[in-house]
Design a protein around this motif. Sequence first.
Motif, PDB file in Angstrom:
ATOM      1  N   PRO A  87       0.830  -6.942 -17.500  1.00 23.71           N
ATOM      2  CA  PRO A  87       1.150  -7.022 -18.250  1.00 23.71           C
ATOM      3  C   PRO A  87       2.196  -5.082 -18.941  1.00 23.71           C
ATOM      4  O   PRO A  87       3.043  -5.444 -19.649  1.00 23.71           O
ATOM      5  CB  PRO A  87      -0.253  -6.177 -19.922  1.00 23.71           C
ATOM      6  N   LYS A  88       2.133  -4.018 -18.062  1.00 24.25           N
ATOM      7  CA  LYS A  88       2.542  -3.362 -17.870  1.00 24.25           C
ATOM      8  C   LYS A  88       3.913  -3.634 -16.955  1.00 24.25           C
ATOM      9  O   LYS A  88       5.645  -2.766 -18.275  1.00 24.25           O
ATOM     10  CB  LYS A  88       2.731  -1.951 -17.243  1.00 24.25           C
ATOM     11  N   ILE A  89       4.136  -4.507 -15.937  1.00 23.98           N
ATOM     12  CA  ILE A  89       5.075  -4.921 -16.397  1.00 23.98           C
ATOM     13  C   ILE A  89       5.930  -5.866 -16.700  1.00 23.98           C
ATOM     14  O   ILE A  89       7.320  -6.077 -16.955  1.00 23.98           O
ATOM     15  CB  ILE A  89       4.950  -5.407 -14.586  1.00 23.98           C
ATOM     16  N   LEU A  90       5.217  -6.676 -17.424  1.00 25.47           N
ATOM     17  CA  LEU A  90       5.639  -7.949 -18.029  1.00 25.47           C
ATOM     18  C   LEU A  90       6.318  -6.134 -19.361  1.00 25.47           C
ATOM     19  O   LEU A  90       8.001  -7.173 -19.426  1.00 25.47           O
ATOM     20  CB  LEU A  90       4.950  -8.416 -18.924  1.00 25.47           C
ATOM     21  N   ASP A  91       6.081  -5.478 -20.244  1.00 31.67           N
ATOM     22  CA  ASP A  91       6.328  -4.372 -21.432  1.00 31.67           C
ATOM     23  C   ASP A  91       8.094  -4.965 -19.957  1.00 31.67           C
ATOM     24  O   ASP A  91       9.142  -4.442 -20.941  1.00 31.67           O
ATOM     25  CB  ASP A  91       5.664  -3.518 -21.646  1.00 31.67           C
ATOM     26  N   TYR A  92       7.948  -3.659 -18.948  1.00 27.85           N
ATOM     27  CA  TYR A  92       9.253  -3.313 -18.527  1.00 27.85           C
ATOM     28  C   TYR A  92      10.434  -4.239 -18.336  1.00 27.85           C
ATOM     29  O   TYR A  92      11.383  -3.864 -18.830  1.00 27.85           O
ATOM     30  CB  TYR A  92       8.500  -2.736 -17.634  1.00 27.85           C
ATOM     31  N   LEU A  93      10.006  -5.062 -17.989  1.00 30.68           N
ATOM     32  CA  LEU A  93      10.730  -6.796 -17.620  1.00 30.68           C
ATOM     33  C   LEU A  93      11.533  -6.791 -19.273  1.00 30.68           C
ATOM     34  O   LEU A  93      12.232  -6.829 -19.506  1.00 30.68           O
ATOM     35  CB  LEU A  93      10.229  -7.312 -17.575  1.00 30.68           C
ATOM     36  N   GLY A  94      11.338  -5.979 -20.173  1.00 31.87           N
ATOM     37  CA  GLY A  94      11.108  -7.191 -21.155  1.00 31.87           C
ATOM     38  C   GLY A  94      12.460  -5.932 -22.034  1.00 31.87           C
ATOM     39  O   GLY A  94      13.090  -6.416 -22.821  1.00 31.87           O
ATOM     40  N   ARG A  95      12.328  -4.685 -21.429  1.00 27.80           N
ATOM     41  CA  ARG A  95      13.956  -3.811 -21.367  1.00 27.80           C
ATOM     42  C   ARG A  95      14.686  -3.939 -20.636  1.00 27.80           C
ATOM     43  O   ARG A  95      15.246  -3.231 -20.787  1.00 27.80           O
ATOM     44  CB  ARG A  95      12.816  -2.467 -22.057  1.00 27.80           C
ATOM     45  N   HIS A  96      14.584  -3.868 -19.196  1.00 23.92           N
ATOM     46  CA  HIS A  96      14.742  -3.735 -18.185  1.00 23.92           C
ATOM     47  C   HIS A  96      14.813  -5.084 -17.359  1.00 23.92           C
ATOM     48  O   HIS A  96      14.400  -4.867 -16.374  1.00 23.92           O
ATOM     49  CB  HIS A  96      14.174  -2.723 -16.771  1.00 23.92           C
ATOM     50  N   ASP A  97      15.116  -5.877 -17.618  1.00 22.03           N
ATOM     51  CA  ASP A  97      14.869  -7.400 -16.953  1.00 22.03           C
ATOM     52  C   ASP A  97      16.171  -7.080 -15.680  1.00 22.03           C
ATOM     53  O   ASP A  97      17.303  -6.902 -16.383  1.00 22.03           O
ATOM     54  CB  ASP A  97      15.870  -8.481 -18.202  1.00 22.03           C
ATOM     55  N   GLY A  98      16.133  -7.915 -14.840  1.00 23.08           N
ATOM     56  CA  GLY A  98      16.877  -8.001 -13.577  1.00 23.08           C
ATOM     57  C   GLY A  98      16.109  -6.376 -13.386  1.00 23.08           C
ATOM     58  O   GLY A  98      17.741  -6.202 -11.928  1.00 23.08           O
ATOM     59  N   SER A  99      15.643  -5.480 -12.953  1.00 22.83           N
ATOM     60  CA  SER A  99      15.454  -3.945 -12.336  1.00 22.83           C
ATOM     61  C   SER A  99      14.745  -4.173 -11.330  1.00 22.83           C
ATOM     62  O   SER A  99      14.731  -5.345 -10.855  1.00 22.83           O
ATOM     63  CB  SER A  99      14.874  -3.062 -13.031  1.00 22.83           C
ATOM     64  N   ARG A 137      12.942 -13.122  -7.891  1.00 21.16           N
ATOM     65  CA  ARG A 137      13.454 -12.229  -7.832  1.00 21.16           C
ATOM     66  C   ARG A 137      14.739 -13.026  -6.770  1.00 21.16           C
ATOM     67  O   ARG A 137      15.240 -14.288  -6.635  1.00 21.16           O
ATOM     68  CB  ARG A 137      13.719 -11.993  -6.142  1.00 21.16           C
ATOM     69  N   LYS A 138      16.256 -12.394  -7.489  1.00 22.44           N
ATOM     70  CA  LYS A 138      17.337 -13.000  -7.079  1.00 22.44           C
ATOM     71  C   LYS A 138      18.411 -11.384  -6.349  1.00 22.44           C
ATOM     72  O   LYS A 138      17.700  -9.897  -7.028  1.00 22.44           O
ATOM     73  CB  LYS A 138      17.960 -13.225  -8.341  1.00 22.44           C
ATOM     74  N   THR A 139      19.001 -11.808  -5.851  1.00 23.95           N
ATOM     75  CA  THR A 139      20.333 -10.735  -4.977  1.00 23.95           C
ATOM     76  C   THR A 139      21.480 -10.968  -6.053  1.00 23.95           C
ATOM     77  O   THR A 139      21.647 -11.703  -7.159  1.00 23.95           O
ATOM     78  CB  THR A 139      20.778 -11.292  -3.993  1.00 23.95           C
ATOM     79  N   LYS A 140      22.158  -9.779  -6.370  1.00 28.60           N
ATOM     80  CA  LYS A 140      23.063  -9.165  -7.223  1.00 28.60           C
ATOM     81  C   LYS A 140      24.082  -8.686  -6.317  1.00 28.60           C
ATOM     82  O   LYS A 140      24.415  -8.157  -5.557  1.00 28.60           O
ATOM     83  CB  LYS A 140      22.387  -8.421  -7.926  1.00 28.60           C
ATOM     84  N   ASP A 141      25.445  -9.536  -6.716  1.00 31.07           N
ATOM     85  CA  ASP A 141      26.250  -8.601  -6.323  1.00 31.07           C
ATOM     86  C   ASP A 141      26.483  -9.560  -4.601  1.00 31.07           C
ATOM     87  O   ASP A 141      26.666  -8.844  -3.918  1.00 31.07           O
ATOM     88  CB  ASP A 141      27.082  -7.331  -6.617  1.00 31.07           C
ATOM     89  N   GLY A 142      25.783 -10.705  -3.820  1.00 31.56           N
ATOM     90  CA  GLY A 142      25.940 -10.664  -2.374  1.00 31.56           C
ATOM     91  C   GLY A 142      24.572  -9.574  -1.817  1.00 31.56           C
ATOM     92  O   GLY A 142      24.902 -10.267  -0.519  1.00 31.56           O
ATOM     93  N   ASN A 143      24.788  -8.621  -2.554  1.00 33.58           N
ATOM     94  CA  ASN A 143      23.678  -7.823  -1.756  1.00 33.58           C
ATOM     95  C   ASN A 143      21.670  -8.394  -0.947  1.00 33.58           C
ATOM     96  O   ASN A 143      21.160  -8.344  -2.094  1.00 33.58           O
ATOM     97  CB  ASN A 143      23.341  -6.089  -2.559  1.00 33.58           C
ATOM     98  N   ARG A 144      22.066  -8.517  -0.291  1.00 36.47           N
ATOM     99  CA  ARG A 144      20.093  -9.547   0.302  1.00 36.47           C
ATOM    100  C   ARG A 144      19.461  -8.084   0.797  1.00 36.47           C
ATOM    101  O   ARG A 144      18.372  -8.349   1.168  1.00 36.47           O
ATOM    102  CB  ARG A 144      20.358  -9.725   1.348  1.00 36.47           C
ATOM    103  N   ARG A 145      19.647  -7.405   0.702  1.00 41.96           N
ATOM    104  CA  ARG A 145      18.682  -6.299   0.608  1.00 41.96           C
ATOM    105  C   ARG A 145      18.007  -5.470  -0.073  1.00 41.96           C
ATOM    106  O   ARG A 145      16.896  -5.296  -0.078  1.00 41.96           O
ATOM    107  CB  ARG A 145      19.562  -4.783   0.980  1.00 41.96           C
ATOM    108  N   SER A 146      17.981  -5.765  -1.956  1.00 40.48           N
ATOM    109  CA  SER A 146      17.424  -5.095  -2.482  1.00 40.48           C
ATOM    110  C   SER A 146      17.261  -6.708  -3.629  1.00 40.48           C
ATOM    111  O   SER A 146      18.227  -7.336  -3.775  1.00 40.48           O
ATOM    112  CB  SER A 146      17.803  -3.772  -3.902  1.00 40.48           C
TER     113      SER A 146
END
Length: 143
Positions: A34-46, A77-86
Amino acid sequence: MDTSLHYLLMIVHSLFQKQVLGELSSLELTAGQPKILDYLGRHDGSVQKAIATGCQIDPATLTGLLNRMEQKGLIERKTKDGNRRSFHIYLTPLGWKRQEEVMSAFKKCEEKLLRDLSADRQEELIRTLSEFCGKMTDIEVLQ
């Protein structure tokens, strides 16, 4: 009952978590989710590091929680801007639905706890807890 600060903080946390998980029992969420869902609701894509810090969860523990949430279809989980490390963590449509249900459960439990406190006492409680968080994490939580 012990009235020391450490005991009361631990017991309040435990009891609140039990109430929230009880409200959400049909969703089969585990402690921490629940805590993670709460966090991602405010910071999706972290990224995971930001989630771990924001939720105060050990990174290794977070990895297991995210793996189970991904298996349940709550996150992706998705990569962003071609960065495969995170990888960046995003809520799926089901994840957003669960996030709304979690927020509703949090609100219901908070209202039950706060209903007999005046607005001034509620504000003071939130201010005091925010100060405690700031002192314990060396960041200013709320101003």
